[in-house]
Scaffold this motif. Structure first.
Motif, mmCIF file in Angstrom:
data_model
loop_
_atom_site.group_PDB
_atom_site.id
_atom_site.type_symbol
_atom_site.label_atom_id
_atom_site.label_comp_id
_atom_site.label_asym_id
_atom_site.label_seq_id
_atom_site.Cartn_x
_atom_site.Cartn_y
_atom_site.Cartn_z
ATOM 1 N N ARG A 34 25.301 56.073 -28.251
ATOM 2 C CA ARG A 34 25.757 57.463 -28.354
ATOM 3 C C ARG A 34 26.461 57.726 -29.665
ATOM 4 O O ARG A 34 26.517 58.867 -30.125
ATOM 5 C CB ARG A 34 26.681 57.806 -27.180
ATOM 6 C CG ARG A 34 25.911 58.240 -25.945
ATOM 7 C CD ARG A 34 26.787 59.025 -24.993
ATOM 8 N NE ARG A 34 27.888 58.223 -24.492
ATOM 9 C CZ ARG A 34 27.781 57.342 -23.515
ATOM 10 N NH1 ARG A 34 26.613 57.160 -22.929
ATOM 11 N NH2 ARG A 34 28.810 56.640 -23.101
ATOM 12 N N ALA A 35 26.984 56.658 -30.292
ATOM 13 C CA ALA A 35 27.639 56.862 -31.583
ATOM 14 C C ALA A 35 26.671 57.550 -32.543
ATOM 15 O O ALA A 35 27.023 58.495 -33.241
ATOM 16 C CB ALA A 35 28.080 55.520 -32.156
ATOM 17 N N CYS A 38 38.221 58.599 -25.500
ATOM 18 C CA CYS A 38 39.446 57.943 -25.054
ATOM 19 C C CYS A 38 39.363 56.429 -25.065
ATOM 20 O O CYS A 38 40.368 55.765 -25.239
ATOM 21 C CB CYS A 38 39.827 58.422 -23.660
ATOM 22 S SG CYS A 38 40.534 60.073 -23.774
ATOM 23 N N ASP A 39 38.188 55.865 -24.801
ATOM 24 C CA ASP A 39 38.159 54.398 -24.867
ATOM 25 C C ASP A 39 36.750 53.925 -25.183
ATOM 26 O O ASP A 39 35.802 54.701 -25.173
ATOM 27 C CB ASP A 39 38.627 53.780 -23.547
ATOM 28 C CG ASP A 39 37.604 53.969 -22.454
ATOM 29 O OD1 ASP A 39 37.301 53.003 -21.756
ATOM 30 O OD2 ASP A 39 37.088 55.108 -22.328
ATOM 31 N N MET A 43 35.571 57.179 -32.667
ATOM 32 C CA MET A 43 35.815 58.039 -33.830
ATOM 33 C C MET A 43 34.880 59.232 -33.825
ATOM 34 O O MET A 43 35.276 60.375 -34.048
ATOM 35 C CB MET A 43 35.583 57.254 -35.119
ATOM 36 C CG MET A 43 36.728 56.363 -35.498
ATOM 37 S SD MET A 43 36.243 55.251 -36.816
ATOM 38 C CE MET A 43 35.688 56.415 -38.045
ATOM 39 N N LEU A 44 33.596 58.918 -33.556
ATOM 40 C CA LEU A 44 32.616 60.014 -33.623
ATOM 41 C C LEU A 44 32.807 60.995 -32.468
ATOM 42 O O LEU A 44 32.645 62.200 -32.636
ATOM 43 C CB LEU A 44 31.205 59.438 -33.644
ATOM 44 C CG LEU A 44 30.885 58.804 -35.002
ATOM 45 C CD1 LEU A 44 29.739 57.838 -34.899
ATOM 46 C CD2 LEU A 44 30.548 59.874 -36.027
ATOM 47 N N ALA A 45 33.154 60.468 -31.300
ATOM 48 C CA ALA A 45 33.391 61.369 -30.162
ATOM 49 C C ALA A 45 34.588 62.270 -30.463
ATOM 50 O O ALA A 45 34.577 63.478 -30.171
ATOM 51 C CB ALA A 45 33.633 60.563 -28.903
ATOM 52 N N LEU A 46 35.618 61.683 -31.077
ATOM 53 C CA LEU A 46 36.794 62.492 -31.457
ATOM 54 C C LEU A 46 36.385 63.585 -32.447
ATOM 55 O O LEU A 46 36.796 64.736 -32.346
ATOM 56 C CB LEU A 46 37.859 61.591 -32.090
ATOM 57 C CG LEU A 46 38.611 60.664 -31.109
ATOM 58 C CD1 LEU A 46 39.340 59.563 -31.858
ATOM 59 C CD2 LEU A 46 39.596 61.458 -30.259
ATOM 60 N N GLU A 63 43.305 58.138 -37.692
ATOM 61 C CA GLU A 63 43.048 59.350 -38.472
ATOM 62 C C GLU A 63 42.225 60.344 -37.654
ATOM 63 O O GLU A 63 42.498 61.547 -37.640
ATOM 64 C CB GLU A 63 42.299 59.001 -39.759
ATOM 65 C CG GLU A 63 43.186 58.322 -40.781
ATOM 66 C CD GLU A 63 42.507 58.140 -42.137
ATOM 67 O OE1 GLU A 63 43.074 58.581 -43.130
ATOM 68 O OE2 GLU A 63 41.409 57.570 -42.195
ATOM 69 N N SER A 64 41.193 59.795 -36.956
ATOM 70 C CA SER A 64 40.354 60.698 -36.147
ATOM 71 C C SER A 64 41.188 61.365 -35.063
ATOM 72 O O SER A 64 41.044 62.559 -34.782
ATOM 73 C CB SER A 64 39.217 59.921 -35.478
ATOM 74 O OG SER A 64 38.491 59.234 -36.437
ATOM 75 N N LYS A 65 42.053 60.561 -34.440
ATOM 76 C CA LYS A 65 42.878 61.085 -33.357
ATOM 77 C C LYS A 65 43.773 62.214 -33.870
ATOM 78 O O LYS A 65 43.884 63.286 -33.269
ATOM 79 C CB LYS A 65 43.766 59.943 -32.839
ATOM 80 C CG LYS A 65 43.551 59.620 -31.400
ATOM 81 C CD LYS A 65 44.478 58.522 -30.980
ATOM 82 C CE LYS A 65 43.679 57.291 -30.598
ATOM 83 N NZ LYS A 65 44.491 56.179 -30.207
ATOM 84 N N MET A 66 44.435 61.935 -35.015
ATOM 85 C CA MET A 66 45.356 62.919 -35.571
ATOM 86 C C MET A 66 44.614 64.193 -35.957
ATOM 87 O O MET A 66 45.105 65.303 -35.788
ATOM 88 C CB MET A 66 46.063 62.343 -36.810
ATOM 89 C CG MET A 66 47.076 61.283 -36.443
ATOM 90 S SD MET A 66 48.076 61.778 -35.037
ATOM 91 C CE MET A 66 49.679 61.682 -35.652
ATOM 92 N N ALA A 67 43.384 63.998 -36.471
ATOM 93 C CA ALA A 67 42.605 65.176 -36.856
ATOM 94 C C ALA A 67 42.347 66.038 -35.619
ATOM 95 O O ALA A 67 42.473 67.272 -35.653
ATOM 96 C CB ALA A 67 41.284 64.743 -37.478
#
Length: 1997
Positions: free
Chosen positions: A1401-1402, A1469-1470, A1477-1480, A1537-1541
């Motif tokens: 899925r990535a 989330c996990d 990263m890509l899902a975020l 970084e992805s999370k913060m974005a």
């Protein structure tokens, strides 16, 4: 003779003698024998073209003076050659040779010249021959092509004997053509040619002109000449088989036969035999009896019945008394004619021919007088070609049986005569007189003829069955014959007569006929059913046992008689057996068996052997007969003293008995018991006995070895069933060892040194003993027990036990033993003998012996790995060396290490000896896998030039072989030809595998030498050429290419892919490996591109569809596509545009290509095409793109084998066993070894004990079978999946190369999008179908990712190029509907991957991001006019393409509802890092376009957001580890970084920000300690990553800090309206991490990174570090409040200090410094710095403004931030002026002065004007972008293209796009700067006004004496400075700055008045009018300027 290439040059006027004839033969062969479709038309064209060649068969173009002249001038004036422009000068030597050739063959000079040119062209196919010698071969090969074509055309006719089952159109064509030839005198021409052409004469002529080369050339020429004669004679034979000849032709044939002579041994040669047979078929009427449906037509056509003259002429000619040169031949023809007349006389049509038919008797008599049967046996059966032709055999069979059936009276006479003669002989023997001279042996000859004729049955016809009439009903199990169960039908008359003949001849048989009768029975017993009938005959002939007792003797030809005699002999001879020690072996008693008895016994034993070899029933019945006990009696006789010949026959009969395993076991024991080979020495026995003595003493002295050969044959038969382990138990060490020792030590090792009377026997002995070794080794599997020394008890003591025989052979072959040495020298001898190309006695057996040697070596190499592993583990004391190392030994014969070379020499003889070549290739392939040996191989092969050329030629010849055919895996009943074709094919496979293995090893390797690369110089310096060019020999590469190129010019595509799929697959793999290997890639690709046009010609035939073998088809395509991908990449890099363009359009076009057709097809094709084009002008307007049709050929579904259904075995255990038997095969697939599994399972079944197990055994075996079938199916599925994966992977790499590596402008932009759309939709359709295999999904996902990325790029670049030119149909060239379809499929794909497949899925998330990116609006230039539009205008503006697409995208995404949300959130989330990263990122993207906030609500409500927030705290430790100098992995950083974005995105909406605060986001961040770990900036010099990829620790720290600060800023912005809670929480973060924050604010080294930090930090501080925030912070006790207050004050002070640095002179210095540090992209860097600094200033000024406003709304109560000094921080010239001079007291220097604000104001105003100018300038440039000079464009692109010379490489379109992007960037940066400047100006004015208002209106100046006036304390309290003690009113800490004096205020006023002069005011008002007009704060500046002016003018006195 095989010529692979059909490329020839025609001199315009000469007739061709080879090329076109070769083409003719290929067409005929293809149409008639290979039955290729659609060849009738081609054949018709060829026959029309070559009709003259057939009409004037073998007649050459005559020489002529004119031609001679033309050729003579060719060296000076040149000569015209087809395929060449103009005329070409030819060298003088060539012309001389042409004249010689012309005289030699008496052909036209031009034809001779052309033949030479063709010879020169074909020379590489014949290494070692000159062009003249090749021309000789071509001349005869051309003739052979005509002769073969003629024969094949005649064979295809319809007629009376056979049919080829061809279609009627073809048969009609050939019949018409051949009829015409026949009517023009073909028969006489053939007969004349057969007489004329003579090998000896031709050789003499050639010898004279030096037209003969080496032995191979001589053999090839003589073979060609012989084959020509043979083909001509066969043509006539085939004609007469099918249709009768005319009268004249028949007479001409008879006339020719009259002159025929026999060979030295009395037999006819095969050409004469064919002509004799042709005549016999002419006279044949036996077919009339067969009631075929077209019998009447055939009768009408038969001149025997319809033409009286014909019968008359033939009759007269055959009755003529003139003797022929061969009277026997005349007799045969007469007999045939007599029989035809006899048949005619019985037909109604024959009534008119009475005068002739009367003479049949006399003709038959004449024939008998001519010894007709003797001649048939010696002259016809003696010819070796006889048994190779089925219709010869059938005709002779009908001749013999017709004689017996049609002339019974004659047969009776023969018998009577024989009886008479027997009496005469008997009488003369009685009277010791002379034998009478008048004896006729006709019946004798007839019987021997029948015996000889039927005993050889190569086609398995079993014609002898006609002689057996089934008397009893044959309901017998073993008989499945023509008469099974048909006994009640009456057999045909002829059969009855023949059967009677056999029986009657045996009645009262005279002794003279005894041997011939047995010989006849032996022949008639040849075949499974015949043998049974013969057995029954011999059984019924014998008298019963009771008769015997009464003395009545049965027939002498019966089992009873024979075995009775054997027993008597045994009784008799046994009495004579003296004791073992006597020397009777030297003087055998002579009174035993007479010569006549010996012959009789031998004959009967041979008959017995034949019967029991064929019939198992007979074998068992005889063996178990209680009275006869044949095995016992024979073994008994073997111990008696009888001649070796008889012993040999006895052993052969025993061997036949040993064919049954039941008998074999007991036979072993009997053999051991009788000590035929003495294995036990009696104590005290002086010398050996048994067969060893016979060999050494009798046979050696006689120089004949029948007994030894028979013994080897017996052992060979017995070891096939099994070798009993307990053989000889009790008397010796049990086992086979003594037999093996005898065979090795006494038979094999001495065989070369013995003397042989018959030279051939030497090789027969070697062959028979090697056969035994081969069988023993073949059945041996090394076991651990073989290496443990076991003991057995023998006569009370323990002695070592014997090892299995295979083990012993392995041991000898893995040591430098005499056995190995002899095997190797035998191979050397064999190669030497074969190199002579001469026949020699025993050649067949030598070849067989060599083959066994090679097989032994191959088996040893195959088993040695296991053998040596087991040996190592067992730690036995046995020493062995690997065979491949022993091969490196020195040969005693040649004194060179050439064993491997000798093995390879057999490849050179592959045409005559395919099996040896096959074994040789197999051995070489095994050896080549050892790198240490491999290095030496190249040296061995190339060390001697001549040998090297020959070896290379051998490899090439094997690959070039045209007879090779891929056959089914295991079919034993294939005929010889098919089997050989299969072996040749396997040889090719082994050679290709050898090349593939070898190419993987480092150079120089064997493959490079074989493929024609440099071995002694660097490989990449190779210059590949066509064979023959620059002396380049024909290499394996040429052979592989010619294999693959065959058929590429036709529409059907390369023939190899269809005919030999596996071979084609390996060929493509070799080519790929050559292209992929860096060393060989350059030369190979150059050669393929220039000389062969290889890739284009193959890719145009994709996809390959093979219904029978889809796996191979996929593999072929995989290798081809991978090669194509490399080619596209290479040609793109080298800028070979036309090559790339051709391939790209071939793969991607959807317009039909005009296919080029082969010669011959063109004419008709063109016409039909033009017609069809006229009728359907657009029927074929679109075809499927090649890439898509390849994708169609990959079937995504995979049928999986069903689960095992087991009744007896346990499934889990079986699965375990299966997985234990799995291994990785050569192709890298994991498959189960079925043979091993079979062994394991059968052993398991055999281990079962008890009666129940025995009863269930068949069921168990059935289940074993089903398990094996299941595993085979499983292997197939694995191979299939692997092939599909491989093909899909290759397809993907080809697609990706096409779209990414090829120049973008090769595919027009709009086409590009449509192509990608088609590819994406097709891929999705296939992968989303119900039954798509999951294993293929990852590859598809990867391809989807690349394709979507490319689509996004294409769409965006199109948008950029044609901005504003949006069409109504949709967003870009690709319609919106297509884009929606792609989105839907993409989302379906994401959903169908379900819970698993996260990594997969990535890719899909990546694709989705690229897809959504298309709807993102590109950056537009900020023209500063936007705001001027009214709100209404903006609301009613039409929706642009981007927002429309975005809205529709969102609608589609939302239609998927919760299921999609669930999948994306779960992945965010996990799980795997990249997927997260890509899902975020996907979540982020969707949230940004989701105006309805549905996703946000879901994320908040479902708990995913809280989970994400909580995970931030968990990341702390990982992030801390990142700040160590050498970080472990950067993954946590990217995820963070992805999370913060994402969190920042959530925070951008008010509800989101509130939700984040509620989830405790800030609290989590407060706990993170990573923020306090600021790395030292000095240390980063040490740990800088050389590649520049891993950022320095400080940069990593910033990557952690900045996202957090941005997040805070967004939260503050989103919650500012009504929510102070956010500010309080962020302030808390600032205070917790206060040390860090303060150190950042104090930062000395203001780099770009530091400025970014500061711009964010000051922004946050300006919104949070406010007195008002503390109150909202909740219940804080006063101490904490105090502490917080202190921190806030410190932040304020640091901010102001920072302002003084940045607003002051430091700014210019920093900008300069940045330019020096990064000169390459200085402009961009400078811009960023400017923006950051201005942003910091703006933030601090905003902070000041907020502080002022918060403290009080009126100036008089407000606090003061700046000291009342109006001097500027630096002089105009940039030098800092001395501040202290302008102030009375030093203390003010700690507080920034108002002069700083004024300075900032003035600078900002100046900057503003400059920025405004450059902004306008940029906009103007953007307007006229197309007209900009190229230099300027280059300059603009410079910053965006990396690498030196990068700008040069990109296309002009790309350049203008980049320039445009850069301009927009510049303009927007300027706009940003303008906005900041304007803000700074406004805030500065406000601050200035506030301070001036206070100082000039409300401030009370203090003199030193009234220090306690409130004014001073007020001032002190307002200057929030450390020195003034904060905000404590009246708490005067006197630190120096005590008061503001009046002098200060006056000075301030003066400075301000001069600073804030007219020019500045005007400038400010200009700025407002030009810029702020469209902003909301219009007239703000104006008002403030007015107020300040007023203050300065009317300040209070």
């Amino acid at each position: 003779m095989f010529f692979a290439c059909i490329y020839y040059k025609l001199i315009r006027s000469g007739a061709s003698l080879w090329g076109p004839l070769k083409e003719l033969w290929e067409t005929v062969d293809g149409a008639i024998l290979k039955r290729q479709p659609e060849t009738v038309h081609l054949l018709d064209l060829q026959l029309k073209k070559h009709k003259p060649h057939f009409m004037s068969l073998f007649k050459n173009v005559p020489k002529s003076a004119e031609q001679r002249e033309k050729v003579r001038k060719a060296s000076t004036e040149g000569i015209a050659i087809q395929g060449h422009q103009g005329s070409r000068l030819l060298p003088e030597t060539l012309l001389t040779e042409a004249f010689i050739l012309s005289d030699l063959f008496d052909i036209g000079e031009l034809a001779a010249l052309e033949l030479l040119l063709a010879g020169q062209q074909q020379q590489p196919h014949f290494p070692g021959l000159t062009r003249g010698l090749v021309a000789v071969l071509l001349y005869w090969d051309g003739r052979l092509c005509v002769a073969n074509s003629l024969r094949t055309l005649i064979q295809s006719r319809h007629g009376k004997t056979f049919t080829l089952d061809l279609n009627d159109e073809l048969v009609a064509l050939t019949t018409r053509f051949t009829d015409e030839l026949m009517s023009r005198g073909l028969t006489k021409r053939i007969l004349a040619l057969v007489s004329e052409i003579n090998v000896t004469q031709e050789f003499e002529r050639l010898q004279k002109e030096r037209g003969l080369g080496n032995e191979k050339h001589r053999k090839e020429v003589s073979d060609l000449i012989r084959e020509c004669r043979q083909a001509l004679a066969d043509s006539l034979f085939c004609w007469t088989c099918q249709s009768p000849l005319t009268k004249d032709d028949t007479l001409a044939l008879i006339g020719h036969l009259e002159t025929v002579t026999a060979q030295a041994d009395g037999s006819l040669d095969s050409v004469s035999l064919a002509l004799v047979m042709a005549l016999l078929y002419c006279l044949d009427v036996s077919f009339i009896e067969q009631g075929t449906e077209d019998r009447e037509d055939l009768l009408q056509a038969l001149p025997l019945l319809t033409e009286r003259q014909y019968v008359s002429a033939v009759h007269t000619r055959l009755m003529d008394g003139q003797p022929w040169k061969l009277p026997g031949l005349q007799a045969v023809c007469r007999l045939a004619w007599a029989l035809s007349l006899r048949v005619l006389s019985q037909l109604p049509q024959g009534s008119g021919l009475v005068e002739f038919t009367e003479a049949d008797e006399s003709l038959a008599d004449q024939a008998l007088l001519g010894d007709v049967f003797l001649f048939m046996k010696e002259g016809m059966l003696g010819c070796e070609g006889f048994v190779q032709e089925e219709f010869y055999i059938r005709r002779l069979h009908s001749l013999i049986t017709d004689f017996l059936a049609l002339m019974p009276v004659k047969v009776k006479q023969l018998r009577n005569r024989a009886d008479e003669d027997a009496r005469l002989v008997h009488m003369s023997l009685q009277m010791d007189g002379e034998l009478p001279s008048s004896l006729r042996k006709d019946l004798d000859h007839l019987m021997v003829l029948i015996g000889e004729f039927y005993s050889n049955d190569p086609f398995g016809l079993e014609l002898g069955l006609e002689f057996w009439c089934p008397t009893e009903s044959l309901q017998h199990t073993s008989l499945q014959g023509s008469y099974l169960g048909m006994a009640l039908q009456r057999p045909p008359h002829k059969q009855v007569v023949l059967s009677k003949f056999v029986r009657q001849m045996g009645d009262l048989l005279p002794s003279t006929l005894y041997l011939s009768y047995l010989c006849m029975l032996k022949g008639l017993a040849n075949g499974p059913q015949c043998a049974h009938y013969c057995f029954s005959l011999l059984k019924t002939n014998g008298a019963t046992h009771s008769d015997n007792i009464q003395g009545v003797s049965g027939s002498p030809v019966s089992w009873e008689h024979f075995f009775h005699s054997l027993m008597l002999y045994h009784e008799n001879l046994r009495r004579d057996l003296p004791n073992a020690d006597s020397s009777h072996y030297r003087h055998p008693p002579l009174r035993g068996i007479t010569q006549r008895e010996l012959e009789g016994l031998t004959s009967f034993l041979q008959l017995l052997t034949t019967i029991i070899s064929w019939s198992e029933n007979a074998r068992l019945a005889l063996c178990e007969h209680p009275q006869w006990t044949p095995v016992v009696v024979m073994l008994g006789l073997l111990q008696c003293s009888i001649p070796p010949v008889l012993k040999a026959e006895l052993l052969r009969s025993l061997a036949a008995f040993g064919k049954s395993p039941e008998i074999a076991a007991s036979l072993w024991q009997s053999l051991e018991y009788t000590q035929i080979l003495q294995t036990v020495r009696a104590p005290g026995q002086r010398q050996a006995a048994g067969i060893e003595v016979e060999l050494n003493e009798i046979e050696s002295s006689c120089e004949e070895y029948p007994l030894t050969r028979a013994f080897c044959h017996l052992i060979s038969t017995l070891v096939e069933s099994s070798v009993p382990l307990n053989l000889g138990v009790g008397l010796r060490v049990p086992g086979f060892q003594p037999y093996l020792n005898f065979l090795r030590e006494s038979v094999f090792l001495p065989f070369p040194t013995r003397a042989y009377r018959r030279p051939a026997e030497k090789w027969e002995v070697a062959d028979s003993v090697l056969e035994v070794f081969h069988k023993l080794l073949r059945s041996y599997e090394p076991q651990p027990s073989d290496f443990i020394q076991e003991t057995v008890e023998l006569q009370g003591e323990q002695v070592p036990a014997d090892k299995p025989p295979g083990h012993s052979i392995m041991f000898h072959l893995l040591n430098d033993s005499p056995m190995l040495a002899l095997c190797l020298s035998l191979l050397e001898e064999g190669a030497r003998q074969l190199d002579t190309y001469a026949p020699f006695p025993g050649k067949k057996h030598l070849e067989s012996a060599v083959l066994h040697c090679l097989q032994l070596l191959d088996l040893t190499l195959q088993k040695e790995v296991v053998f040596m592993d087991l040996l190592r583990e067992s730690q036995a004391s046995m020493l062995v060396s690997p065979l491949e190392q022993l091969f490196q030994g020195v040969s005693p014969q040649t004194r060179r290490a050439d064993h491997i070379v000798n093995i390879a020499r057999y490849l050179y003889h592959s045409s005559s000896n395919p099996e040896a070549a096959f074994q040789s290739a197999k051995i070489l392939r095994r050896i080549a896998t050892y790198p240490n040996i491999h290095v030496r191989l190249v040296g061995d092969f190339t060390h001697d030039q001549a040998v090297s050329e020959k070896l290379l030629a051998g490899f090439v010849e094997c690959l070039d072989n045209e007879e090779a055919e891929e056959g089914p895996e295991k079919e034993d009943d294939l005929d010889q030809q098919k089997k050989m074709a299969r072996i040749r094919h396997e040889t090719q496979i082994h050679i290709l595998n050898l090349l593939i293995t070898s190419l993987e090893l480092k150079a120089p390797n064997l493959a490079l030498y074989l493929l024609g690369y440099e071995v002694k110089k660097p490989v990449c310096s190779t210059n590949l050429q066509d064979p023959g060019v620059l002396g380049c020999p024909r290499s394996c590469l040429h052979a592989i290419l010619s294999l693959l190129q065959r058929g590429t010019e036709k529409r059907s595509g390369p023939t190899l892919t269809q005919e030999a799929p596996h071979l084609a697959e390996l060929c493509y793999q070799v080519i790929y490996q050559l292209c992929a290997c860096p060393d060989t890639s350059g030369p190979t690709m150059r050669y393929l591109r220039t000389s062969q046009d290889f890739l284009f010609s193959h890719l145009q035939h994709l996809p390959f569809i093979l219904s029978g073998n889809p796996i191979a088809a996929l593999s072929q395509m995989s290798w081809l596509m991978k090669t194509a991908a490399i080619e596209l990449r290479v040609t793109s890099l080298n800028r070979q545009r036309s090559h790339t363009q051709r391939l790209v359009s071939l793969l991607l076009d959807d317009q039909p290509h005009t296919q080029h057709t082969a010669d011959g097809e063109s004419g008709m094709e063109e016409e039909t095409r033009s017609v069809s084009a006229f009728l359907h002008f657009d029927s074929a307007s679109k075809v499927r793109r090649k890439l898509l049709s390849v994708l169609d050929a990959i079937d995504f579904s995979q049928d999986l084998p069903e689960l095992l259904q087991l009744d007896f075995f346990e499934r889990t255990q079986i699965e375990q066993v299966i997985s234990n038997c799995e291994h990785v095969n050569e192709q890298g697939h994991t498959v189960c070894n079925v043979k091993l599994l079979h062994r394991v399972l059968v052993a398991e079944v055999n281990a079962l004990q008890g009666m129940a197990a025995i009863g269930q055994r068949p069921l168990l075996m059935e289940e074993v079978n089903s398990i094996l079938q299941h595993v085979v199916e499983r292997n197939r599925v694995r191979r299939s999946l692997s092939a599909k994966r491989h093909a899909l992977q290759s397809w993907r790499s080809l697609v990706e190369t096409l779209l990414t590596a090829c120049p973008a402008d090769l595919i027009p932009a709009d086409d590009r999008q449509l192509i990608i759309r088609d590819l994406l939709l097709d891929l999705h359709d296939k992968v989303l179908s119900e039954d798509a295999a999951g294993e293929l999904m990852p590859i598809v996902a990867g391809a989807v990712f690349t394709l979507t990325a490319q689509l996004s790029q294409a769409v965006l670049s199109e948008q950029q190029q044609g901005l504003g030119s949006e069409t109504s149909s949709g967003f870009a060239s690709i319609a919106n509907s297509s884009l929606h379809l792609i989105l839907r499929k993409l989302l379906d794909f994401i959903l169908c991957t379900g819970g698993g497949y996260q990594r997969l899925r990535a890719h899909l998330y990546g694709s989705l991001l690229y897809y959504l990116q298309m709807a993102q609006k590109p950056e537009e230039p900020d023209t500063l006019q936007k705001a001027s539009k009214a709100m209404w205008e903006r609301l009613t503006a039409p929706e642009d393409g981007f927002s429309k697409l975005q809205r529709e995208n969102l609608a589609i995404i939302e239609s998927y509802g919760k299921s999609l949300m669930e999948v994306v959130c779960r992945d965010a989330c996990d799980g795997h890092e990249i997927s997260r990263m890509l899902a975020l990122a996907v979540l982020d993207r969707i949230l940004s376009i989701d105006r309805q906030n549905q996703w946000l609500v879901y994320v908040c409500n479902s708990g995913y957001l809280r989970s994400l927030v909580e995970s931030v705290r968990q990341d702390d430790a990982a992030l801390q580890s990142l700040l160590t100098p050498q970080p472990p992995l950067l993954k946590p950083l990217y995820i963070y970084e992805s999370k913060m974005a994402l969190l920042t995105r959530v925070a951008k909406s008010g509800e989101g920000a509130v939700e984040l605060l509620r989830c405790g986001l800030v609290a989590q961040l407060i706990e993170c300690q990573v923020f306090d770990m600021v790395p030292e900036s000095d240390s980063l010099r040490m740990t800088r990553d050389p590649s520049g990829f891993v950022p320095s620790p400080l940069d990593r720290y910033r990557q952690i800090l900045l996202p957090t600060l941005r997040l805070f800023q967004v939260i503050l912005t989103s919650t500012s309206i009504n929510h102070q809670q956010g500010a309080a929480q962020v302030l808390q973060w600032l205070i917790v991490h206060a040390d860090t924050v303060q150190s950042l604010l104090r930062c000395q080294d203001l780099t770009m990174g530091a400025l970014q930090e500061l711009s964010l930090l000051t922004g946050i501080i300006s919104k949070t570090a406010l007195p008002g925030v503390l109150e909202t912070g909740g219940e804080l006790n006063s101490a904490a409040l105090m502490e917080f207050q202190g921190h806030i004050n410190r932040f304020q002070r640091l901010c102001l200090a920072l302002l003084s640095r940045l607003a002051g002179g430091e700014r210019e210095r920093l900008l300069k410094q940045a330019e020096i540090s990064a000169p390459a992209d200085s402009a961009e860097h400078r811009e960023e710095m400017e923006v950051a600094m201005l942003q910091v200033c703006a933030n601090i000024m905003e902070y000041c403004q907020t502080l002022l406003l918060q403290s009080s709304s009126q100036a008089q109560f407000s606090i003061c931030l700046f000291s009342p000094s109006g001097s500027e921080p630096a002089g105009r010239d940039g030098r800092p002026s001395d501040l202290s001079t302008s102030l009375p007291s030093v203390a003010h220097s700690r507080v920034p002065s108002l002069g700083l604000v004024l300075y900032l104001l003035r600078n900002s105003a100046a900057d503003f004007c400059q920025f405004h100018q450059s902004h306008k300038h940029g906009l103007a440039k953007l307007q006229i972008l197309d007209q900009l000079p190229p230099e300027e464009l280059k300059e603009l692109c410079q910053g965006l293209v990396s690498g030196p010379g990068g700008v040069e490489k990109i296309s002009s379109v790309q350049r203008s796009l980049l320039a445009k992007r850069r301009l927009v960037q510049l303009i927007n940066n300027r706009a940003k700067l303008l906005a900041l400047c304007s803000y700074v100006i406004e805030t500065s004015l406000f601050v200035l006004w506030r301070h001036l208002e206070y100082y000039l209106l409300y401030c009370t100046p203090s003199d030193p004496r009234d220090s306690l006036l409130p004014g001073s304390s007020l001032f002190r309290s307002r200057l929030t400075d450390e020195s003034l003690g904060g905000l404590q009113a009246g708490g005067g800490r006197g630190l120096g700055l005590s008061r503001v004096s009046q002098q200060d205020l006056d000075l301030l006023k003066g400075d301000m008045a001069s600073g804030f002069g007219e020019t500045l005011q005007r400038k400010l008002l200009d700025i407002e009018s030009s810029y702020s007009q469209v902003r909301s704060r219009y007239t703000f500046i104006q008002a403030l300027v007015r107020r300040i002016r007023g203050l300065l003018r009317h300040a209070k006195g």
